[in-house]
Write a protein that holds these residues in place. Structure first.
Motif, mmCIF file in Angstrom:
data_model
loop_
_atom_site.group_PDB
_atom_site.id
_atom_site.type_symbol
_atom_site.label_atom_id
_atom_site.label_comp_id
_atom_site.label_asym_id
_atom_site.label_seq_id
_atom_site.Cartn_x
_atom_site.Cartn_y
_atom_site.Cartn_z
ATOM 1 N N TRP A 127 0.825 -1.216 0.000
ATOM 2 C CA TRP A 127 0.000 0.000 0.000
ATOM 3 C C TRP A 127 0.859 1.266 0.000
ATOM 4 O O TRP A 127 0.369 2.361 -0.244
ATOM 5 N N GLU A 128 2.146 1.078 0.329
ATOM 6 C CA GLU A 128 3.005 2.257 0.396
ATOM 7 C C GLU A 128 3.633 2.596 -0.956
ATOM 8 O O GLU A 128 4.377 3.553 -1.071
ATOM 9 N N PRO A 130 4.128 4.234 -4.504
ATOM 10 C CA PRO A 130 3.575 5.397 -5.200
ATOM 11 C C PRO A 130 2.504 4.946 -6.191
ATOM 12 O O PRO A 130 2.667 3.922 -6.863
ATOM 13 N N GLY A 131 1.435 5.683 -6.249
ATOM 14 C CA GLY A 131 0.308 5.318 -7.101
ATOM 15 C C GLY A 131 -0.861 4.787 -6.294
ATOM 16 O O GLY A 131 -1.979 4.697 -6.808
ATOM 17 N N VAL A 132 -0.622 4.440 -5.032
ATOM 18 C CA VAL A 132 -1.720 4.044 -4.149
ATOM 19 C C VAL A 132 -2.135 5.296 -3.382
ATOM 20 O O VAL A 132 -1.306 5.948 -2.753
ATOM 21 N N SER A 133 -3.414 5.628 -3.473
ATOM 22 C CA SER A 133 -3.898 6.806 -2.749
ATOM 23 C C SER A 133 -5.221 6.452 -2.093
ATOM 24 O O SER A 133 -5.751 5.358 -2.284
ATOM 25 N N ARG A 233 6.563 1.785 -8.334
ATOM 26 C CA ARG A 233 5.222 2.343 -8.330
ATOM 27 C C ARG A 233 4.268 1.152 -8.427
ATOM 28 O O ARG A 233 4.705 0.041 -8.738
ATOM 29 N N VAL A 383 4.438 -2.405 5.712
ATOM 30 C CA VAL A 383 4.574 -1.128 6.412
ATOM 31 C C VAL A 383 3.256 -0.837 7.119
ATOM 32 O O VAL A 383 2.203 -0.817 6.482
ATOM 33 N N ARG A 386 3.204 4.501 8.012
ATOM 34 C CA ARG A 386 3.847 4.975 6.774
ATOM 35 C C ARG A 386 4.915 6.020 7.063
ATOM 36 O O ARG A 386 5.942 6.073 6.405
ATOM 37 N N ASP A 389 7.901 4.152 8.765
ATOM 38 C CA ASP A 389 8.264 2.840 8.203
ATOM 39 C C ASP A 389 8.273 1.734 9.258
ATOM 40 O O ASP A 389 9.144 0.866 9.252
#
Lengths: 487, 96, 375
Positions: A127-128, A130-133, A233, A383, A386, A389
């Protein structure tokens, strides 16, 4: 000393400000965004050309809130309240009103807190990336800035909010790979008779479903996004079917190629200012976070402080607006303005409408529940926090071996000590403790008590001027129309 | 990436590269518009991060811009000539 | 911290140890301080003697456990804003030197060699090589783990509500929220600011009251300082006692990059809600020391309660009226730093050894007007 400050300019705050102003109260409306509307009526942050907003109500603010722009209501926009405390004869709110100058203090006799909610997200492997929002983040990006999070998007989580977000993304030209809802459709079916008592809500849902059908977006109920993969990503999303406890059904995984993922499991009230003012709150044992206790006139346990909107329980925009209107009326009466017949009628109508709207919100709560099986989606290295970490393994060890208290887990693992101060991981931590220990959700305490509600530069903490006397305010606090969007 | 409208460009730099985006966008939106998904490395593990909550509560989207460090890209409007740089998740004075 | 430090030492002698906490280890002061191990803020005499001994013991523990407990012999810098303050500071430092404290006297230019980011408006300062820092929750964690390893018991969620007395008024067992627990030969009251409440429940008394402090935590920043830096008036604020609140700047960095800013003292019982006016005052005085902190963001603040005694010295030793009851409390803001020497003193008492340092000044009996008891 002001009469009434309303914190939060979403539907609840706007309705409260409007109702109180019409009763003759001098109202100050504060919001951290540069425009009215809150999350649900998101407006562009800037006017075309990147210039400061010329009007507090942006282009898509519903018409019924336009009257707030006629300057009856003092607006302090683009300012965050970082501290609320008792003061002689009322309350003191400290703001980061000017990013380049000192902070500000506003003293007031009464307060309406309408600070809304933030999105609940549950961790899962990847989920961490980039591209997951969050679904809300994707929606905000699209609505206020016409930017899509990706071209092939998976929308996942639980709750009614997934539908409008997926529909918006589909209408904007993105390929929505699927809508993945953790709750099984059988839960809705089981309550169908009650759902059908709200035809307008059913119609709304059907509109979204039809849009999704038009764009050929599969709806996968009783399923979850259990992991994401990709090199730097998100590129892959793995969806599995769930049993009724949200534990993935073995060998039911499907993989989707994506370039963006949007997740949402509902909303959690933003309680910081309530906690700072020592309002009583309560926990329903079913959803993380707590809600402010209030009476039928939205008065909190502290005289002079009223609460409205998601703070009293996540109920959506209609409920929020009705609660806000009631709170505005109640605050006006508290300040000694007796209601005339028209106001009294409006107030009474709002109370009746609220009852009906609330029962629908409760019904949704019954249909969409959170189950503990999400903890089985984690791997040791997932993670969890977030910001810092902190891995699932570290958090689980602290819970298993050391402590059942959310704050103690924070102290031991640093989970919740980063920039977001537990806003993202805190609710998941509460849920993890309950899931792993079998304790009632809420017994672990939470991370919502924040004496500093939003990070604020030390020079604004250190030097502040009193905004009560605008003619005599210190030179380093700019008047509202000259405030910059801060960096 | 974006639904086209009347386009007034804002020119800016990201880690030295020259980019442009429609005016009025936040830094996060401007970067996403250009296909940039991450503009920060986390403090502990050095992992890439970009937009997450999109509304200023998660602090994942921290970015350095001009002489400000670790500001939220999703809340900060992009301005002409901005020098946007990957954040190392550290705030404070740029010179310290 | 105090309890777990005592437990480790006694368990190492094969003494059967049971640590009770009404919540869990480090739930009290140990999680709300800064982890200071200071000699710089101690008055010459008994105050300083305990601190010096404890600093040495911490150094040894730090050498053994180092990274695990984040022991950092960073040194402390005390600065004065005016010539009058500087004169007083130098006088204090000289008298501390006589007891063996290492000090360096610094003129304003030297100050900025040691601490380049310091304000230019300071009159001078003293550097103390012997000041150090530790992460208290980790230190407690390390002690607790060691106690368990040595066969000791640690019981969380056990609040002592009373006791059963046996022959000669010795405590036979304590009644707790988690059941009755046999007392053995000794009971140690290490309950910090709640020590007087506990003493009362056991039928005796120690004069410990809470003295609240605030700590401000900033966002992580590139290092601004390698040392603990504080204002000269800090020592005065410990030993003052007025009813208003006092603030004295204390600034330091942590391993995670955040800065911790303190300090404040006030008598508000156990009130939990931070006072924004005090937060503002700490911000002001910290920025006055380090102007570059201006734009650094405050992330959170928390309060803690120091166990304060009437003469500002800890209470370590035998209770005057209940045989077998020992007190180890009253350390004001220095509990972490003084923990190891306190634990050693209790160890000496329990083992019947000659005490490593003179314990009379810390005697619980010193507050009785008709005191019969020595250390």
């Amino acid at each position: 000393m002001r009469e009434l400050v309303v914190v939060g300019a979403g539907p609840a705050g706007m309705a409260a400000a409007d109702a109180a102003a019409r009763r003759g109260v001098a109202v100050t409306l504060i919001d951290s965004a540069s425009r009215l509307g809150g999350q649900i009526y998101r407006q562009p942050l800037a006017d075309p050309g990147g210039s400061e907003p010329a009007r507090p109500g942006g282009p898509s603010l519903p018409a019924r809130f336009r009257s707030l722009e006629d300057e009856r209501v003092e607006m302090i926009l683009g300012a965050s309240v970082w501290s609320a405390s008792r003061a002689p004869n009322g309350f003191a709110l400290r703001l980061d009103a000017n990013p380049d100058g000192g902070g500000a203090v506003v003293e007031t006799q009464a307060v309406v807190l309408a600070t809304g909610a933030s999105e609940l997200v549950l961790p899962f492997p990847g989920w961490e990336l980039p591209g997951v929002s969050t679904a809300g983040g994707a929606q905000a990006l699209l609505k206020s800035q016409n930017v899509r999070v990706g071209r092939r998007v998976l929308v996942a989580g639980s709750g009614p909010f997934l539908l409008p977000v997926a529909a918006s993304l589909a209408r904007s030209g993105a390929k929505v790979a699927a809508v993945v809802e953790a709750c099984s459709p059988s839960r809705t079916m089981a309550k169908l008779a009650r759902v059908l008592m709200y035809p307008s809500k059913v119609a709304e849902a059907l509109v979204y479903m039809r849009q999704l059908a038009t764009h050929r977006v599969p709806f996968l109920g009783g399923s979850a996004l259990i992991s994401c993969g990709g090199s730097d990503r998100v590129q892959r999303a793995v969806v599995a079917r769930l049993d009724q406890n949200w534990v993935p059904v073995p060998r039911s995984e499907r993989s989707f190629e994506v370039d963006a993922v949007c997740v949402s499991f509902g909303f959690v009230p933003r309680l910081e200012l309530c906690r700072q003012l020592e309002l009583e709150d309560t926990h329903d044992g079913a959803h993380p976070g707590a809600t402010a206790v209030h009476d039928a006139s939205m008065a909190s346990s502290v005289p002079g402080v009223f609460v409205a909107g998601e703070l009293t329980g996540v109920g959506g925009a209609v409920v929020a607006e009705l609660e806000g209107r009631i709170a505005g009326h109640a605050a006006a009466s508290y300040l000694g303005r007796a209601p005339g017949p028209a106001s009294a009628t409006e107030w009474a109508k709002a109370v009746l409408k609220l009852r009906r709207a609330s029962t629908f919100a409760d019904l949704l709560g019954d249909i969409y529940g959170l189950q503990p099986g999400w903890t089985t989606w984690q791997t040791a290295s997932t993670v969890f926090c977030r910001c810092e970490d902190v891995t699932w393994d570290t958090v689980r060890h602290a819970i298993d071996v050391e402590t059942k208290s959310a704050r103690a887990v924070r102290g031991l693992t640093r989970c919740g000590m980063g920039y977001c101060q537990g806003r993202t991981c805190g609710p998941a931590l509460e849920m993890a403790i309950a899931a792993l220990t079998g304790a009632r959700l809420g017994d672990s305490g939470d991370l919502h008590s924040r004496p500093v509600a939003v990070p604020v530069p030390l020079h604004q903490v250190a030097e502040w001027s009193d905004l009560s006397e605008p003619e005599r305010s210190s030179g380093d606090v700019a008047p509202p129309d000259q405030r910059n969007r801060g960096r | 990436m974006s639904v086209e409208a009347a386009y007034v460009p804002v020119h800016f730099h990201f880690d030295g590269a020259e980019l442009q985006a429609p005016s009025g966008l936040t830094i996060a939106a401007g970067l996403l518009y250009n296909g940039v998904l991450s503009w920060r490395t986390t403090r502990v593990a050095g992992m890439p991060r970009g937009l997450f909550c999109g509304i200023g509560t998660c602090f994942d989207c921290l970015v350095d811009v001009n002489d400000s460090r670790a500001v939220r890209a999703c809340l900060t409007v992009l301005r002409e000539g901005d020098d946007v740089r990957t954040s190392s998740s550290t705030g404070g004075p740029a010179h310290a | 911290m105090i309890g777990s430090a005592i437990g480790t030492r006694l368990a190492a002698h094969d003494i059967s140890v049971c640590i009770l906490d009404r919540y869990e280890p480090a739930a009290g002061c140990s999680s709300t301080g800064e982890g200071n191990i200071l000699v710089s803020d101690k008055l010459p005499g008994a105050d300083l003697a305990l601190a010096l001994r404890s600093a040495l013991l911490w150094r040894e523990l730090g050498a053994k456990l180092g990274d695990e407990i984040e022991y950092d012999p960073k040194g402390g810098l005390v600065v004065a804003h005016s010539d009058e303050e500087l004169t007083e500071l130098f006088a204090l430092a000289r008298s501390q030197q006589l007891q063996g404290v290492r000090t360096r006297f610094l003129a304003p230019d030297d100050l900025r060699t040691v601490e380049p980011s310091l304000s230019e408006n300071l009159a001078g300062g003293v550097f103390y090589d012997d000041d150090a820092q530790v992460q208290p929750m980790r230190a407690v964690g390390a002690h607790i783990a060691e106690i368990r390893r040595l066969g000791g018991r640690v019981v969380a969620g056990a609040e002592v509500v009373g006791a059963e007395f046996g022959h000669e008024r010795r405590i036979r067992s304590v009644t707790t929220s988690a059941g009755r627990i046999e007392a053995g030969s000794y009971v140690v009251n290490a309950a910090g600011p709640w020590a007087s409440e506990l003493a009362q429940r056991l039928g005796t008394a120690v004069p410990v009251v809470p003295r609240r402090g605030h700590v401000l935590v900033t966002e992580p920043v590139s290092p601004i300082t390698d040392h603990k830096v504080y204002e000269a008036n800090y020592v005065g604020s410990i030993h003052g006692g007025g009813s208003e609140w006092t603030v004295s700047a204390v600034v330091e960095a942590t391993v995670s990059g955040t800065m911790l800013l303190g300090s404040s003292r006030e008598s508000v019982g156990f009130a939990r809600t931070p006072n924004p006016a005090i937060v503002a005052a700490i911000a002001r005085s910290s920025v006055a020391l380090f102007p570059c902190l201006e734009r650094v963001r405050l992330m959170r603040t928390y309060v803690g309660f120091r166990p304060a005694t009437p003469d500002r010295l800890p209470i370590i030793g035998r209770d005057a009226s209940i045989p077998g009851l020992l007190h180890a409390t009253g350390h004001e803001g220095a509990g972490i730093g003084l923990a190891e020497a306190t634990a050693e003193a209790i160890e000496d008492l329990v083992l019947g050894r000659a005490p490593t340092i003179e314990l009379a000044p810390y005697s619980p009996g010193r507050f009785d007007t008709g005191a019969r008891e020595g250390p």
